[in-house]
Scaffold this motif. Structure first.
Motif, PDB file in Angstrom:
ATOM      1  N   THR A  23       0.811  -1.220   0.000  1.00 33.27           N
ATOM      2  CA  THR A  23       0.000   0.000   0.000  1.00 33.27           C
ATOM      3  C   THR A  23       0.846   1.273   0.000  1.00 33.27           C
ATOM      4  N   GLY A  24       2.139   1.140   0.283  1.00 31.81           N
ATOM      5  CA  GLY A  24       3.006   2.319   0.357  1.00 31.81           C
ATOM      6  C   GLY A  24       2.869   3.097   1.658  1.00 31.81           C
ATOM      7  N   ALA A  25       1.963   2.650   2.540  1.00 27.82           N
ATOM      8  CA  ALA A  25       1.743   3.383   3.792  1.00 27.82           C
ATOM      9  C   ALA A  25       2.756   2.955   4.856  1.00 27.82           C
ATOM     10  N   THR A  26       3.156   3.916   5.707  1.00 27.43           N
ATOM     11  CA  THR A  26       3.969   3.543   6.863  1.00 27.43           C
ATOM     12  C   THR A  26       3.042   3.380   8.067  1.00 27.43           C
ATOM     13  N   LEU A  27       3.523   2.723   9.099  1.00 26.56           N
ATOM     14  CA  LEU A  27       2.667   2.477  10.260  1.00 26.56           C
ATOM     15  C   LEU A  27       2.478   3.750  11.069  1.00 26.56           C
ATOM     16  N   PRO A  28       1.236   4.051  11.483  1.00 25.18           N
ATOM     17  CA  PRO A  28       1.037   5.194  12.380  1.00 25.18           C
ATOM     18  C   PRO A  28       1.796   4.978  13.692  1.00 25.18           C
ATOM     19  N   LEU A  29       2.227   6.071  14.299  1.00 29.65           N
ATOM     20  CA  LEU A  29       3.086   5.981  15.482  1.00 29.65           C
ATOM     21  C   LEU A  29       2.429   5.236  16.650  1.00 29.65           C
ATOM     22  N   ASP A  30       1.104   5.434  16.827  1.00 28.46           N
ATOM     23  CA  ASP A  30       0.480   4.715  17.951  1.00 28.46           C
ATOM     24  C   ASP A  30       0.428   3.213  17.680  1.00 28.46           C
ATOM     25  N   ASN A  31       0.440   2.843  16.393  1.00 30.84           N
ATOM     26  CA  ASN A  31       0.513   1.416  16.092  1.00 30.84           C
ATOM     27  C   ASN A  31       1.923   0.872  16.323  1.00 30.84           C
ATOM     28  N   VAL A  32       2.939   1.674  16.005  1.00 33.52           N
ATOM     29  CA  VAL A  32       4.319   1.257  16.304  1.00 33.52           C
ATOM     30  C   VAL A  32       4.443   0.989  17.808  1.00 33.52           C
ATOM     31  N   ARG A  33       3.839   1.878  18.589  1.00 37.78           N
ATOM     32  CA  ARG A  33       3.853   1.685  20.044  1.00 37.78           C
ATOM     33  C   ARG A  33       3.201   0.353  20.428  1.00 37.78           C
ATOM     34  N   ASP A  34       2.042   0.057  19.852  1.00 37.63           N
ATOM     35  CA  ASP A  34       1.382  -1.214  20.161  1.00 37.63           C
ATOM     36  C   ASP A  34       2.229  -2.410  19.708  1.00 37.63           C
ATOM     37  N   GLN A  35       2.934  -2.251  18.589  1.00 37.90           N
ATOM     38  CA  GLN A  35       3.783  -3.355  18.101  1.00 37.90           C
ATOM     39  C   GLN A  35       4.963  -3.585  19.041  1.00 37.90           C
ATOM     40  N   VAL A  36       5.602  -2.491  19.484  1.00 35.78           N
ATOM     41  CA  VAL A  36       6.760  -2.648  20.372  1.00 35.78           C
ATOM     42  C   VAL A  36       6.321  -3.349  21.663  1.00 35.78           C
ATOM     43  N   LEU A  37       5.180  -2.913  22.176  1.00 36.33           N
ATOM     44  CA  LEU A  37       4.619  -3.541  23.369  1.00 36.33           C
ATOM     45  C   LEU A  37       4.337  -5.028  23.114  1.00 36.33           C
ATOM     46  N   THR A  38       3.756  -5.320  21.959  1.00 36.31           N
ATOM     47  CA  THR A  38       3.448  -6.706  21.598  1.00 36.31           C
ATOM     48  C   THR A  38       4.712  -7.552  21.537  1.00 36.31           C
ATOM     49  N   PHE A  39       5.750  -7.023  20.894  1.00 34.30           N
ATOM     50  CA  PHE A  39       6.986  -7.800  20.771  1.00 34.30           C
ATOM     51  C   PHE A  39       7.645  -8.015  22.131  1.00 34.30           C
ATOM     52  N   LEU A  40       7.596  -7.001  22.976  1.00 38.48           N
ATOM     53  CA  LEU A  40       8.197  -7.165  24.305  1.00 38.48           C
ATOM     54  C   LEU A  40       7.442  -8.237  25.092  1.00 38.48           C
ATOM     55  N   ALA A  41       6.119  -8.253  24.948  1.00 39.79           N
ATOM     56  CA  ALA A  41       5.317  -9.218  25.707  1.00 39.79           C
ATOM     57  C   ALA A  41       5.371 -10.604  25.066  1.00 39.79           C
ATOM     58  N   ALA A  42       4.977 -10.685  23.775  1.00 41.45           N
ATOM     59  CA  ALA A  42       4.908 -11.993  23.097  1.00 41.45           C
ATOM     60  C   ALA A  42       6.295 -12.586  22.948  1.00 41.45           C
ATOM     61  N   GLY A  43       7.308 -11.718  22.812  1.00 41.42           N
ATOM     62  CA  GLY A  43       8.656 -12.205  22.572  1.00 41.42           C
ATOM     63  C   GLY A  43       9.360 -12.691  23.821  1.00 41.42           C
ATOM     64  N   HIS A  44       8.949 -12.230  25.006  1.00 44.98           N
ATOM     65  CA  HIS A  44       9.713 -12.686  26.166  1.00 44.98           C
ATOM     66  C   HIS A  44       9.013 -13.743  27.014  1.00 44.98           C
ATOM     67  N   GLU A  45       7.735 -13.575  27.268  1.00 46.47           N
ATOM     68  CA  GLU A  45       7.051 -14.479  28.200  1.00 46.47           C
ATOM     69  C   GLU A  45       7.058 -15.938  27.704  1.00 46.47           C
ATOM     70  N   THR A  46       6.753 -16.130  26.411  1.00 46.59           N
ATOM     71  CA  THR A  46       6.725 -17.488  25.850  1.00 46.59           C
ATOM     72  C   THR A  46       8.124 -18.094  25.771  1.00 46.59           C
ATOM     73  N   THR A  47       9.084 -17.284  25.320  1.00 47.47           N
ATOM     74  CA  THR A  47      10.439 -17.799  25.146  1.00 47.47           C
ATOM     75  C   THR A  47      11.067 -18.121  26.499  1.00 47.47           C
ATOM     76  N   ALA A  48      10.786 -17.278  27.496  1.00 47.26           N
ATOM     77  CA  ALA A  48      11.290 -17.559  28.839  1.00 47.26           C
ATOM     78  C   ALA A  48      10.686 -18.869  29.357  1.00 47.26           C
ATOM     79  N   ALA A  49       9.398 -19.078  29.102  1.00 50.53           N
ATOM     80  CA  ALA A  49       8.755 -20.326  29.541  1.00 50.53           C
ATOM     81  C   ALA A  49       9.464 -21.531  28.932  1.00 50.53           C
ATOM     82  N   LEU A  50       9.744 -21.458  27.643  1.00 45.70           N
ATOM     83  CA  LEU A  50      10.440 -22.556  26.959  1.00 45.70           C
ATOM     84  C   LEU A  50      11.828 -22.784  27.567  1.00 45.70           C
ATOM     85  N   MET A  51      12.586 -21.711  27.780  1.00 47.41           N
ATOM     86  CA  MET A  51      13.935 -21.837  28.356  1.00 47.41           C
ATOM     87  C   MET A  51      13.877 -22.462  29.747  1.00 47.41           C
ATOM     88  N   GLU A  52      12.863 -22.084  30.515  1.00 45.69           N
ATOM     89  CA  GLU A  52      12.760 -22.598  31.889  1.00 45.69           C
ATOM     90  C   GLU A  52      12.446 -24.094  31.907  1.00 45.69           C
TER      91      GLU A  52
END
Ligand code: MNH
Length: 461
Positions: A254-283
């Motif tokens: 579409t040529g569109a860039t992500l709106p800033l509030d969506n970037v914020r939601d993505q960063v939050l998502t990656f911090l949450a989805a990326g650590h809690e599950t992976t930590a569970a697996l490592m443990e």
């Protein structure tokens, strides 16, 4: 064949008029309880709460049927719907038909390619080095705390070029990570528990907890906004990490860039989805290794003999570690189940599932189904994955990363990270449980993750 109606599905004993199967609700360990119910009630059963029927699919063959994208799609219900309040239209909680989901998925896909993993390798290795230094100094390890730190540092350093202040040199790190983790933890607990709340009590509890939750969401948002603002202030337009891609790359379609509030939601998502599950697996992995030191010794002497440091190409070839990781994911999937919705009328085990009906696919039960996994389905045996090729159509249901277009975008990221970390830690240390008789006990807060336990790490040689 005659197809039966949903009302005829087996249900737990003790059904009460109007309220339903309330005696079968386990607010704290819902999916572990449903896994027990699968053993009693069979591969598909129902739980009725105030007239609302939850269909649980715990048999491997039936669960495999729901992976077929032509007949089934993803449903945004249960804890996932609750998490929208926290993560908004981030990838995980966005509706598939929301244009932002496709945009973000396309913009971020290069950030999870093989080339990207190669680029993240050094950042991931730096976390393995920091963790090893810490274990050498302090041999008694709080596994929960250290895996939270390690996985959050990996996503921070690799994904956002940002140190999180939980391991190693904290000089350049963002502040407020502990507060962020507290707020996130409470939100995850709420998402899980409120989904399994009893009628009447639930809505009251929900009302009472709302102000605290709004504060937590605000805290989490402020924290990720600092990470984004730091990057913008630095005028850094490098697109070789996830944050760079989101801030500077237009969607190829579409040529569109992500709106800033969506970037914020993505960063939050990656911090949450990326650590809690992976930590569970490592443990889970560290528990298994500490409980069976001979397995770790054997790995250290064979596949890992060239360690403790591994290049990108060497990590890719650690096949026995990967089989070991798969076995951890089979027995204790950090995402213990997910919702699927029938696109057209379906037959599931002789029951008619009408179009639009959702079912809860319980990976935790299906991945232990003796019918396809054999009599030793409940035994930890990593060998079963050596040379095994599983596909979505296989009857041997194995779906720890979900399925279809909404499956885990972070899969290769998590696999590279955990293979590298385990390779480095096993070749450097011999591990023992601090309390030799301690059993692995799992807590649930949207994910399935071990209760905290300690290990003792002794340097090899
Ligand atoms: Mn991950 C979706 C499991 C690590 C980011 N993840 C999913 C789903 C499962 C899953 C299952 C699909 C859920 C559903 O259908 O409702 N994820 C895991 C596991 C691990 C994991 C078991 C580690 C072990 N995930 C990671 C990492 C990241 C990540 C690491 C990021 C760096 N996951 C996501 C995102 C989604 C997702 C983002 C949502 C993708 C989408 O809907 O487009």
């Amino acid at each position: 064949m005659t197809t039966k109606q949903l009302s005829e599905l087996p249900h737990p004993a003790g059904r009460i008029p109007v309220l339903g199967d309330v005696t079968s609700v386990d607010r704290h360990k819902p999916t572990q309880h449903e896994t027990e119910l699968t053993r009693e009630l069979g591969p598909i059963f129902q739980r009725l709460l105030l007239g609302e029927r939850l269909i649980v699919v715990g048999g491997a063959k039936l669960a495999s049927q729901t992976l077929d994208e032509r007949n089934w799609g993803r449903a945004l219900v249960g804890p996932l719907a609750k998490l929208r309040e926290v993560a908004g239209a981030g990838l995980f909680t966005a509706k598939t038909k929301d244009p932002l989901w496709g945009q973000a998925r396309r913009i971020l896909t290069p950030g999870f390619s093989q080339a990207a993993m190669r680029a993240y390798h050094d950042a991931m290795s730096s976390v393995a080095a920091d963790l090893s230094a810490q274990w050498t100094k302090h041999p008694t390890v709080d596994v929960h705390q250290d895996m939270t730190a390690a996985t959050l540092e990996v996503i921070g350093r690799a994904g956002f070029s940002q140190r999180m202040g939980l391991l190693g040199d904290t000089g350049q790190a963002v502040t407020g990570t502990e507060e962020f983790l507290g707020a996130l933890g409470r939100a995850l607990t709420w998402a899980s528990e409120s989904t399994n709340d009893l009628p009447v009590i639930g809505p009251i509890r929900e009302m009472l907890s709302a102000p605290g939750r709004h504060r937590d969401v605000a805290t989490a948002r402020r924290y990720v906004e600092t990470i984004i603002e730091d990057r913008q202030r630095a005028g850094d337009v490098d697109t070789s990490d996830l944050l760079g891609l989101m801030l500077s790359t237009p969607d190829p379609e579409t040529g569109a860039t992500l709106p800033l509030d969506n970037v914020r939601d993505q960063v939050l998502t990656f911090l949450a989805a990326g650590h809690e599950t992976t930590a569970a697996l490592m443990e889970v992995a560290l528990y298994e290794l500490a409980a069976n030191p001979d397995v770790a010794d054997d790995l250290a002497a064979t596949e890992l003999a060239g360690g403790p440091e591994f290049s990108y190409d060497e990590v890719v070839k650690l096949r026995r570690i990967k089989a070991f990781i798969n076995e951890c994911l089979r027995l204790w999937p950090p995402a213990p189940g997910f919702f699927r919705v029938a696109r057209t009328d379906q037959d599931l085990g002789g029951y008619r599932i009408p179009a639009g009906r959702g079912v809860f696919v319980l990976s935790l039960a299906a991945q232990r189904d003796p019918e396809v996994w054999g009599d030793d389905a409940h035994t930890f045996r990593a060998d079963r994955f050596v040379g095994e090729r599983l596909t979505a159509s296989s009857e041997k249901y194995f779906a720890p990363w979900g399925t279809g277009p909404r499956s885990c975008i972070g899969r290769q990221f998590a696999l590279h990270e955990t293979t590298l970390l385990l390779g480095a830690l096993i070749s450097r240390f011999r591990l023992h449980l601090a309390e030799p008789a301690a059993a692995l006990s799992m807590r649930e807060r949207a994910t399935l993750r071990p209760e905290p336990f300690s290990i003792v790490a002794t340097p090899r040689r």
